[in-house]
Scaffold this active site. Sequence first.
Site, PDB file in Angstrom:
ATOM      1  N   CYS A  26       0.828  -1.203   0.000  1.00  0.00           N
ATOM      2  CA  CYS A  26       0.000   0.000   0.000  1.00  0.00           C
ATOM      3  C   CYS A  26       0.865   1.256   0.000  1.00  0.00           C
ATOM      4  O   CYS A  26       1.981   1.262   0.491  1.00  0.00           O
ATOM      5  CB  CYS A  26      -0.865   0.027   1.249  1.00  0.00           C
ATOM      6  SG  CYS A  26      -1.865  -1.437   1.436  1.00  0.00           S
ATOM      7  N   ARG A  39       4.522   0.895  -6.348  1.00  0.00           N
ATOM      8  CA  ARG A  39       4.471  -0.061  -5.240  1.00  0.00           C
ATOM      9  C   ARG A  39       3.484  -1.196  -5.499  1.00  0.00           C
ATOM     10  O   ARG A  39       3.484  -2.191  -4.792  1.00  0.00           O
ATOM     11  CB  ARG A  39       4.077   0.658  -3.947  1.00  0.00           C
ATOM     12  CG  ARG A  39       5.086   1.706  -3.526  1.00  0.00           C
ATOM     13  CD  ARG A  39       4.542   2.585  -2.433  1.00  0.00           C
ATOM     14  NE  ARG A  39       4.377   1.902  -1.175  1.00  0.00           N
ATOM     15  CZ  ARG A  39       5.335   1.699  -0.281  1.00  0.00           C
ATOM     16  NH1 ARG A  39       6.546   2.157  -0.527  1.00  0.00           N
ATOM     17  NH2 ARG A  39       5.102   1.070   0.838  1.00  0.00           N
ATOM     18  N   TRP A  65      -2.999  -2.395  -1.682  1.00  0.00           N
ATOM     19  CA  TRP A  65      -2.613  -3.720  -2.178  1.00  0.00           C
ATOM     20  C   TRP A  65      -3.325  -4.677  -1.247  1.00  0.00           C
ATOM     21  O   TRP A  65      -2.994  -4.793  -0.069  1.00  0.00           O
ATOM     22  CB  TRP A  65      -1.090  -3.861  -2.105  1.00  0.00           C
ATOM     23  CG  TRP A  65      -0.587  -5.256  -2.241  1.00  0.00           C
ATOM     24  CD1 TRP A  65      -0.237  -6.111  -1.229  1.00  0.00           C
ATOM     25  CD2 TRP A  65      -0.349  -5.975  -3.449  1.00  0.00           C
ATOM     26  NE1 TRP A  65       0.187  -7.297  -1.744  1.00  0.00           N
ATOM     27  CE2 TRP A  65       0.135  -7.259  -3.098  1.00  0.00           C
ATOM     28  CE3 TRP A  65      -0.511  -5.670  -4.806  1.00  0.00           C
ATOM     29  CZ2 TRP A  65       0.458  -8.214  -4.047  1.00  0.00           C
ATOM     30  CZ3 TRP A  65      -0.172  -6.640  -5.740  1.00  0.00           C
ATOM     31  CH2 TRP A  65       0.305  -7.879  -5.361  1.00  0.00           C
ATOM     32  N   ASN A 114      -1.032   1.017   6.002  1.00  0.00           N
ATOM     33  CA  ASN A 114      -0.190   0.077   5.275  1.00  0.00           C
ATOM     34  C   ASN A 114       0.362  -0.898   6.301  1.00  0.00           C
ATOM     35  O   ASN A 114       0.973  -0.483   7.275  1.00  0.00           O
ATOM     36  CB  ASN A 114       0.955   0.840   4.582  1.00  0.00           C
ATOM     37  CG  ASN A 114       1.992  -0.078   3.973  1.00  0.00           C
ATOM     38  OD1 ASN A 114       1.747  -1.262   3.770  1.00  0.00           O
ATOM     39  ND2 ASN A 114       3.151   0.471   3.676  1.00  0.00           N
ATOM     40  N   GLY A 115       0.117  -2.197   6.090  1.00  0.00           N
ATOM     41  CA  GLY A 115       0.586  -3.197   7.049  1.00  0.00           C
ATOM     42  C   GLY A 115      -0.528  -4.184   7.334  1.00  0.00           C
ATOM     43  O   GLY A 115      -1.522  -4.247   6.604  1.00  0.00           O
ATOM     44  N   GLU A 121      16.057 -23.384  -9.776  1.00  0.00           N
ATOM     45  CA  GLU A 121      15.628 -21.985  -9.653  1.00  0.00           C
ATOM     46  C   GLU A 121      16.789 -21.036  -9.989  1.00  0.00           C
ATOM     47  O   GLU A 121      16.609 -20.018 -10.650  1.00  0.00           O
ATOM     48  CB  GLU A 121      15.094 -21.740  -8.232  1.00  0.00           C
ATOM     49  CG  GLU A 121      14.811 -20.295  -7.877  1.00  0.00           C
ATOM     50  CD  GLU A 121      13.792 -19.612  -8.781  1.00  0.00           C
ATOM     51  OE1 GLU A 121      13.175 -20.274  -9.624  1.00  0.00           O
ATOM     52  OE2 GLU A 121      13.649 -18.384  -8.657  1.00  0.00           O
ATOM     53  N   LYS A 180      16.913 -18.227 -12.953  1.00  0.00           N
ATOM     54  CA  LYS A 180      17.120 -16.804 -12.656  1.00  0.00           C
ATOM     55  C   LYS A 180      18.244 -16.252 -13.519  1.00  0.00           C
ATOM     56  O   LYS A 180      18.135 -15.190 -14.107  1.00  0.00           O
ATOM     57  CB  LYS A 180      17.472 -16.672 -11.172  1.00  0.00           C
ATOM     58  CG  LYS A 180      16.951 -15.481 -10.456  1.00  0.00           C
ATOM     59  CD  LYS A 180      15.561 -15.577  -9.923  1.00  0.00           C
ATOM     60  CE  LYS A 180      14.500 -15.973 -10.892  1.00  0.00           C
ATOM     61  NZ  LYS A 180      13.225 -16.259 -10.310  1.00  0.00           N
ATOM     62  N   GLU A 205      17.270 -16.047 -17.297  1.00  0.00           N
ATOM     63  CA  GLU A 205      16.230 -15.098 -17.713  1.00  0.00           C
ATOM     64  C   GLU A 205      16.682 -13.641 -17.644  1.00  0.00           C
ATOM     65  O   GLU A 205      16.203 -12.828 -18.428  1.00  0.00           O
ATOM     66  CB  GLU A 205      14.906 -15.321 -16.971  1.00  0.00           C
ATOM     67  CG  GLU A 205      14.896 -15.017 -15.510  1.00  0.00           C
ATOM     68  CD  GLU A 205      13.556 -15.333 -14.849  1.00  0.00           C
ATOM     69  OE1 GLU A 205      12.518 -15.333 -15.521  1.00  0.00           O
ATOM     70  OE2 GLU A 205      13.562 -15.573 -13.631  1.00  0.00           O
ATOM     71  N   HIS A 258      25.831 -39.147 -16.297  1.00  0.00           N
ATOM     72  CA  HIS A 258      24.954 -39.798 -17.280  1.00  0.00           C
ATOM     73  C   HIS A 258      24.803 -38.955 -18.544  1.00  0.00           C
ATOM     74  O   HIS A 258      23.911 -39.190 -19.344  1.00  0.00           O
ATOM     75  CB  HIS A 258      23.584 -40.083 -16.654  1.00  0.00           C
ATOM     76  CG  HIS A 258      23.662 -41.030 -15.502  1.00  0.00           C
ATOM     77  ND1 HIS A 258      24.027 -42.351 -15.652  1.00  0.00           N
ATOM     78  CD2 HIS A 258      23.483 -40.849 -14.169  1.00  0.00           C
ATOM     79  CE1 HIS A 258      24.046 -42.945 -14.474  1.00  0.00           C
ATOM     80  NE2 HIS A 258      23.717 -42.046 -13.547  1.00  0.00           N
ATOM     81  N   LYS A 306       5.700 -10.301 -16.770  1.00  0.00           N
ATOM     82  CA  LYS A 306       5.540 -10.621 -15.344  1.00  0.00           C
ATOM     83  C   LYS A 306       4.428 -11.643 -15.137  1.00  0.00           C
ATOM     84  O   LYS A 306       4.542 -12.535 -14.319  1.00  0.00           O
ATOM     85  CB  LYS A 306       5.258  -9.335 -14.563  1.00  0.00           C
ATOM     86  CG  LYS A 306       5.121  -9.537 -13.059  1.00  0.00           C
ATOM     87  CD  LYS A 306       6.459  -9.904 -12.435  1.00  0.00           C
ATOM     88  CE  LYS A 306       6.354 -10.274 -10.973  1.00  0.00           C
ATOM     89  NZ  LYS A 306       7.500 -11.105 -10.546  1.00  0.00           N
TER      90      LYS A 306
HETATM   91  C1  F6R Z   1      10.745 -16.532 -13.065  1.00  0.00           C
HETATM   92  C2  F6R Z   1       9.342 -16.209 -13.094  1.00  0.00           C
HETATM   93  C3  F6R Z   1       8.416 -17.135 -13.804  1.00  0.00           C
HETATM   94  C4  F6R Z   1       7.122 -17.305 -12.983  1.00  0.00           C
HETATM   95  C5  F6R Z   1       6.093 -18.132 -13.783  1.00  0.00           C
HETATM   96  C6  F6R Z   1       4.850 -18.393 -12.962  1.00  0.00           C
HETATM   97  O1  F6R Z   1      11.481 -15.568 -12.392  1.00  0.00           O
HETATM   98  O2  F6R Z   1       8.932 -15.225 -12.551  1.00  0.00           O
HETATM   99  O3  F6R Z   1       9.007 -18.362 -14.077  1.00  0.00           O
HETATM  100  O4  F6R Z   1       7.462 -17.956 -11.800  1.00  0.00           O
HETATM  101  O5  F6R Z   1       5.742 -17.441 -14.939  1.00  0.00           O
HETATM  102  O6  F6R Z   1       4.281 -17.200 -12.552  1.00  0.00           O
HETATM  103  P1  F6R Z   1       3.224 -17.154 -11.372  1.00  0.00           P
HETATM  104  O7  F6R Z   1       3.949 -17.524 -10.126  1.00  0.00           O
HETATM  105  O8  F6R Z   1       2.709 -15.753 -11.365  1.00  0.00           O
HETATM  106  O9  F6R Z   1       2.171 -18.171 -11.715  1.00  0.00           O
END
Ligand code: F6R
Length: 625
Positions: free
Chosen positions: A2, A27, A85, A111-112, A498, A502, A505, A521, A620
Amino acid sequence: MCGIVGYIGVREATPVLLKGLKKLEYRGYDSAGIAVLGGRGLEVCKTKGALKNLEEKVAALLPRADGNPQEARFSGTMGIGHTRWATHGEPSDINSHPHTDISGKIAVVHNGIIENHGKIKEWLSGRGVTFRSETDTEVIAHLINYYYSGDILAAVREALKRLEGSYALGIICENDRDHLIAVRKESPLVIGRGQGENLIASDVPALLEYTREVYYLDDREIAFLSRDSVEFYNEEGERIHKTLSHIDWDAAAAEKGGYEHFMLKEINEQPKALTDTLRPRVIPAGNDGHSLRSVNLAEIGFDSSWAKAGRVVICACGTAWHASMVGKYAFEHFARIPADAEIASEYRYRNPIFDPHDIFIIISQSGETADTLAALRLAKKNGGRIIAITNVVGSTLAREADLVMYTWAGPEIAVASTKAFTTQLMCVYLIALQFGYLRGKLSREELDFYIAALEKIPAQAQAVLTNKETIQRFASLCFNKSKVFFIGRLFDYAVSLESALKLKEISYTHSEAFAAGELKHGPIALADESTLVTALCTQEALFDKMDSNIKEVKARKASTAVITYEDVHHFDQTAGAVFRIPRTPDCFTPMLTVIPCQLYAYYCSVLRGNDPDKPRNLAKSVTVE
Ligand code: F6R
């Protein structure tokens, strides 16, 4: 998270508040509102959705040049504003802030999270208060009104004594047209000192048009703003002195809280996010009549019916799928129940075997990922009980699942997921632990032991972050490697996946993860002098195996790095570089080992000249197939 703004001065407050909220848009929010105190008393306008909806709603009410000044609405020189939020209650007009008390004379933005809002609500209901929203915030307005007898500052102080949780607050009262009150505990709030005007905001960008002189409010401090002065008090009501700070950042840097990118900010927010995820779900020792800690997962209807389950299926995409992998290991480890981690985009097109007693967990930061939602619908059609773990209140996933556990990570702006991942892990650990206890696989003492270890994780994550320069230096030496492999076993393998995602990407480096035992293998054929192999080594029983794997790739001239515990020296002679994390049970290390890997990906991205917040080709929220 928020955003709060507040103004008291000589200008019309409405445009100041709306502009301030715009500066806090970064935010993340799902609704917005303002309260202005003027000739018509306290007026509130709030609405779900984008700020432009609020602007349009307010514009329709503002005084027109040819209008009667008596009818001027939202005209006044003090007010508060908010971007919400959603946490408690989905995004809606009624749940938006500001919230008012029953008399409509006291308005509050928050906010909180007020952790004991349920108890306060019950207490106030017993005293005739009716509630309009589903929010935790509304109790604050009613509580202040309950204690109000002519002195708003005294009433706020009384109300604060009852609140547990985190809060930044902006408060105005129709009976006191000369003061705006701001309070802070664990949520940010800045006070802007102007000439004949003073302001409050969640973050500096909202103030910069009016002043660069600010006070940073500390926890449990109260600011009492008039047009010409700002006084500060502690919780006991004693005056305190605070020093002005001068802001010389530019506005863009200010939005990121001084960090160069949102991703770095979000990596650094993990200790707080982990605390917010864990704390409301832990019952401290002594609070339920036992001398041991326990877990409260009432939100997902955790009861004895769970005992019938023969399998746990966890389904997600990308980073959230990696959290599912950790979940699979955690359910097997703590609850001794078969568990599968399913990639949603595969699952939806398979012909999966489904038992209605299965527990089906769907993980998604956004709650809007198309493949994940398709998997949810398939599981629902098959009659399963669906539990969603998501970060976004009111998302499609949250609405369509039977039960929801929120990660409380706050909005994640950078495309690459960081704090969402670690908080998803915290959620799956809590469910697996409680399930293990329910199935009789963990004793009360063991449950207490593991909860105590989880309670240490936020501070331990902070300790890992404190060493970020070591990772930065390492990245500056290796960011040009053409191949980077992450290897690990069990929980470390999930984090390897993971970490490789990261890195690829945001830095566009070719990176892969391998279960360390699989190297021989096939993948070891790729190892050569252009390769960096990072080995995650936190599964103590497998240290010797990992040591052999590191030696194997070294023999093929690959550079090597290891992430292990601070007190482990097993790899000092073998690895080219060693990064260390604090001790925690081997099963919980993913919440810590991933942090250096996130930082490594971030620094490589920056060193390669990329924008880590907006990597090429990625979005995103993946709402299409
Ligand atoms: C990687 C990333 C993506 C998401 C994937 C699922 O950094 O952000 O691999 O994890 O697109 O997204 P959500 O969690 O929003 O379903």
